[in-house]
Scaffold this motif. Sequence first.
Motif, PDB file in Angstrom:
ATOM      1  N   LEU A 158      -6.499   4.383  -9.984  1.00  0.00           N
ATOM      2  CA  LEU A 158      -5.944   3.085  -9.592  1.00  0.00           C
ATOM      3  C   LEU A 158      -6.810   1.978 -10.193  1.00  0.00           C
ATOM      4  CD1 LEU A 158      -5.146   3.703  -5.811  1.00  0.00           C
ATOM      5  CD2 LEU A 158      -3.492   3.440  -7.669  1.00  0.00           C
ATOM      6  N   LEU A 179      -8.220   0.595   2.520  1.00  0.00           N
ATOM      7  CA  LEU A 179      -7.827  -0.780   2.202  1.00  0.00           C
ATOM      8  C   LEU A 179      -8.185  -1.740   3.329  1.00  0.00           C
ATOM      9  CD1 LEU A 179      -4.376  -0.123   0.506  1.00  0.00           C
ATOM     10  CD2 LEU A 179      -6.539  -0.714  -0.607  1.00  0.00           C
ATOM     11  N   LEU A 212      -5.076  -4.964  -3.498  1.00  0.00           N
ATOM     12  CA  LEU A 212      -4.011  -4.345  -4.302  1.00  0.00           C
ATOM     13  C   LEU A 212      -3.242  -5.406  -5.063  1.00  0.00           C
ATOM     14  CD1 LEU A 212      -2.420  -1.559  -2.061  1.00  0.00           C
ATOM     15  CD2 LEU A 212      -3.894  -1.293  -4.041  1.00  0.00           C
ATOM     16  N   GLU A 247      -7.720  -0.802  -9.164  1.00  0.00           N
ATOM     17  CA  GLU A 247      -8.627  -1.417  -8.192  1.00  0.00           C
ATOM     18  C   GLU A 247      -9.904  -0.597  -7.986  1.00  0.00           C
ATOM     19  OE1 GLU A 247      -4.490  -2.640  -7.618  1.00  0.00           O
ATOM     20  OE2 GLU A 247      -5.413  -0.662  -7.633  1.00  0.00           O
ATOM     21  N   ALA A 299       0.842  -1.208   0.000  1.00  0.00           N
ATOM     22  CA  ALA A 299       0.000   0.000   0.000  1.00  0.00           C
ATOM     23  C   ALA A 299       0.872   1.250   0.000  1.00  0.00           C
ATOM     24  CB  ALA A 299      -0.933   0.001   1.209  1.00  0.00           C
ATOM     25  N   ARG A 336       2.362   1.690  -3.486  1.00  0.00           N
ATOM     26  CA  ARG A 336       1.355   2.177  -4.431  1.00  0.00           C
ATOM     27  C   ARG A 336       0.991   3.637  -4.150  1.00  0.00           C
ATOM     28  NH1 ARG A 336      -1.764  -1.652  -6.995  1.00  0.00           N
ATOM     29  NH2 ARG A 336      -2.565   0.105  -8.164  1.00  0.00           N
TER      30      ARG A 336
END
Length: 189
Positions: free
Chosen positions: A58, A93, A189, A60, A30, A33
């Motif tokens: 992103l 997340l 992720l 996701e 995380a 990213r």
Amino acid sequence: MGTTASQLGKDLLSEYQELTFLTKQEILLAHKRFSECLSKEDKNLPTPRVPMEKVLSLPELKSNPFRKRICHVFSTSDMKDGSLTFEDFLDLLSAFSDSATLEIKSHYAFRIFDFDDDGTLDSGDLEKLVNCLTGETDDTRLTPEEMRQLISNILEESDIDKDGTVNLSEFQHVISRSPDFVSSFKIVL
């Protein structure tokens, strides 16, 4: 990866592990990213923020119909711009992780679906929710009559106290009867 771990520091990494549903490896990924989304200038700030537009890009989140609401719910920005700090990003997340509890997931789902942030899901919120799910093109949009009927059915099923809205506990009651909710409410992720 070594620089990422040292940038966070062992104490901070341990603290994040304790405060989230994420593993050490997930936190490090995380961080990597998140850092990739920062501009060179932002990386030097004490508490850098990634603009919402970058977060929305992103992979996701890109195809999630609630992506903007997700950013707004998890953003701690005083400007209400949906930008995220690293801790906001971790909270996001964590809530969407496989390890998060039904209570946590349903709480955040409720906040995401509460488009006007008034603590209840009323017919306006439900209409926006349905439009996000069906798409807002002429081909996919429900007719006003279909929308009215669907909202009426949702309220009939969910509004236990019959006040015309769905509150958090009513929402959680409905979600508890949906076995696939926990597995589908996730971002990896």
